[in-house]
Design a protein around this motif. Structure first.
Motif, short mmCIF file in Angstrom:
data_model
loop_
_atom_site.label_atom_id
_atom_site.label_comp_id
_atom_site.label_asym_id
_atom_site.label_seq_id
_atom_site.Cartn_x
_atom_site.Cartn_y
_atom_site.Cartn_z
N UNK A 423 69.47 69.88 36.78
CA UNK A 423 71.07 70.30 37.13
C UNK A 423 71.42 70.90 36.66
N UNK A 424 71.72 72.01 37.62
CA UNK A 424 73.01 72.89 37.30
C UNK A 424 74.22 72.71 37.87
N UNK A 425 75.26 72.60 37.64
CA UNK A 425 76.00 72.17 38.01
C UNK A 425 77.42 73.33 38.11
N UNK A 426 78.59 73.66 38.91
CA UNK A 426 80.11 73.88 37.94
C UNK A 426 80.87 72.96 39.57
N UNK A 427 82.10 73.28 38.17
CA UNK A 427 83.42 72.78 39.00
C UNK A 427 84.41 73.49 38.91
N UNK A 428 84.29 74.20 40.37
CA UNK A 428 85.99 75.43 40.04
C UNK A 428 87.11 74.80 40.30
N UNK A 429 87.32 72.87 40.35
CA UNK A 429 88.74 72.83 40.36
C UNK A 429 90.00 73.39 39.45
N UNK A 430 90.80 73.48 39.04
CA UNK A 430 91.38 73.84 37.59
C UNK A 430 92.25 72.65 37.24
N UNK A 431 92.28 72.12 37.42
CA UNK A 431 92.79 70.64 37.06
C UNK A 431 92.81 69.21 36.86
N UNK A 432 91.56 69.34 38.32
CA UNK A 432 90.85 67.96 38.39
C UNK A 432 90.08 67.79 37.83
N UNK A 433 89.12 66.65 36.68
CA UNK A 433 87.52 66.36 36.37
C UNK A 433 87.39 65.66 37.81
N UNK A 434 85.87 66.02 38.09
CA UNK A 434 85.25 65.59 39.47
C UNK A 434 83.83 64.74 38.87
N UNK A 435 83.84 63.09 39.47
CA UNK A 435 82.62 62.83 39.86
C UNK A 435 81.59 63.38 40.39
N UNK A 436 80.18 62.94 40.00
CA UNK A 436 79.63 64.28 40.77
C UNK A 436 78.36 62.57 40.40
N UNK A 437 77.69 62.31 41.58
CA UNK A 437 76.85 60.94 41.93
C UNK A 437 75.17 61.64 42.09
N UNK A 438 73.97 62.30 41.54
CA UNK A 438 73.58 63.24 42.08
C UNK A 438 71.87 61.98 42.28
#
Length: 501
Positions: A423-438
């Motif tokens: 799985x290849x992912x990007x988080x574009x938010x400049x301020x927030x960590x994001x929890x991802x459930x795959x």
């Protein structure tokens, strides 16, 4: 912030993975060839003058197909200057980059370099100042069986067996007014069709790439593709796409969503190519070769004095130093290419060494990895089997250039034979960590093999000659896989990869 949910369906296949998607590009430009891949006096140089430290980095990067020798350079290139005894090769003016070309590296040397790196050579022919005859001569020299004049010339120069070069570019960016030999779509379509027809008369198995637009901002974008393809569709196999991205005006939010523009580019070219297919009642579906793509701070280059009235050998040109944000964008662009892999079946990161490149060198000294090296090398290494299109349920944010954009983007690959998935992912938010459930249960993921991320508290952190390891991959903390459900937390402005078995 609401968690992002990604669902993977093993039947939602984009395409089987074609390793050509991980291609690169070596042009006779700046220090890409000279002082880049070739530096005879370097401590690691082999008998051909190639830097073996660079060879090892290219292998690690995972480049597959290498486009050569241009680029703008090819549009006034005389391939004959680069073969035969080195001491007899002429020095020429390269009008494209206003420098001197020594021709110490030519086809034979570069083909040997490709063998060192384990990469496939993708050749370009000059349709700027030359045409059909020169293309056929180069084809005979490179791929002809001994027994004809030019094939025997190759044999005399030390290579008995023909080179296995199947993919050929019919010129470069002929839509651009900056190109030596620039021409209209009508004129280019005609010469490309005639050249392609002649080359396939010599070898019907060749895979030929006709020039598409050099950027989606070109005033002829779309119409260029239509006119060129209507003239050449029956004779070619790919149409090229070129796109470069950079942050402008401090607008990091829009920059992080650059892949939205790449998707628009691909969709437009696909629609145009399919229109021509149906108009001509053809049974063939045109493929896309995205054979120039990268981050390039072109505005800064154009404002600099890199190109001046001096004629120099291998001047320092286009030596961008890349940040974490640049690497995240590049990783996202590669995700986009994979998401469109049913039509984009070949791509070339432009370029490979020193010139807007993932690898940098210092004459007589070190070589090192730029930030952009890491997402490319990891994706090339981990992606296997087929590309899957996941369903992504994520939040959105507003941008000045692209409107409302998804915070998380992703693509998945899975190999039924080995059971491996990635799985290849990007988080574009400049301020927030994001929890991802795959949800990877449908591809049988049982354990995490590797989980890495590229991010930094400073999104503008870079690797430089003085600090070559400032930025690198770090473990993706807290990644867990249970009952086929992968849970990860993506840091702000980050690219990440997780491989499972």
């Amino acid at each position: 912030m609401t968690p992002t949910h990604i669902t993977v369906d093993r039947t939602n296949v984009v395409a089987p993975l074609n390793r050509r998607i991980f291609g690169s590009f070596v042009e006779h430009l700046g220090r890409c060839v000279y002082d880049g891949i070739y530096e005879p006096g370097h401590p690691t140089a082999n008998a051909d003058g190639f830097r073996l430290d660079v060879v090892e980095l290219v292998k690690e990067l995972g480049s597959t197909t290498i486009r050569y020798p241009g680029g703008n350079f090819v549009s006034s290139y005389r391939w004959e200057d680069g073969v035969g005894p080195r001491e007899s090769r002429p020095v020429r003016r390269d009008l494209a980059w206003h420098s001197l070309e020594t021709n110490q590296v030519g086809l034979d040397e570069f083909a040997r370099w490709c063998e060192l790196t384990g990469s496939e050579l993708m050749m370009a022919v000059n349709l700027g100042t030359r045409g059909i005859e020169a293309a056929l001569d180069l084809l005979e020299y490179a791929t002809g069986e001994p027994g004809t004049a030019l094939a025997d010339q190759r044999v005399a120069n030390g290579r008995t067996e023909p080179y296995d070069i199947s993919m050929w570019c019919l010129g470069n960016e002929m839509d651009g007014p900056w190109q030596i030999g620039h021409m209209s779509a009508e004129d280019y379509g005609k010469i490309a069709a005639r050249t392609a027809s002649a080359m396939k008369t010599a070898d019907k198995n060749l895979e030929l790439v006709v020039c598409g637009s050099s950027g989606s901002s070109m005033p002829t974008f779309g119409e260029w593709e239509r006119v060129v393809l209507e003239a050449s569709y029956d004779h070619v196999d790919y149409i090229s796409c070129h796109a470069y991205y950079q942050e402008r005006g401090g607008d990091l939010a829009s920059y992080l969503a650059s892949s939205v523009e790449m998707t628009y580019f691909i969709d437009t070219v696909v629609a145009t190519a399919d229109h021509v297919k149906h108009k001509l009642r053809s049974q063939k579906t045109m493929q896309l070769s995205f054979d120039e793509w990268n981050i390039w701070y072109l505005d800064e280059h154009q404002a600099s004095e890199e190109v001046n009235d001096e004629w120099r050998i291998a001047p320092r040109q286009l030596e961008d130093v890349y940040s974490v944000a640049d690497a995240v964008v590049l990783g996202n662009l590669l995700i986009t290419l994979l998401q469109n892999h049913d039509r984009v079946t070949s791509a070339s990161l432009a370029q490979l060494v020193n010139v807007i490149a993932p690898i940098m060198t210092e004459p007589g000294g070190d070589s090192w990895r730029q930030t952009t090296f890491f997402p490319f090398s990891v994706t090339s290494r981990l992606a296997r089997g087929v590309v899957l299109r996941p369903r992504i349920d994520t939040g959105r944010y507003d941008t000045a250039l692209h409107g409302s954009v998804a915070l998380v983007d992703a693509v998945v690959t899975a190999d039924a034979e080995t059971g491996a998935s990635a799985v290849f992912l990007v988080n574009r938010s400049q301020t927030e960590s994001i929890e991802v459930v795959v949800d990877l249960s449908d591809v049988g993921a049982g354990r995490i093999v590797e989980a890495v991320s590229l991010h930094d508290a400073d999104p503008y952190a870079k690797n430089t000659l003085a600090d070559q390891n400032r930025v690198g991959l770090t473990p993706l903390a807290g990644a867990e896989l249970a009952d086929g459900i992968l849970t990860v937390t993506l840091p702000p402005v980050s690219w990440s990869a997780v491989s499972c078995a």
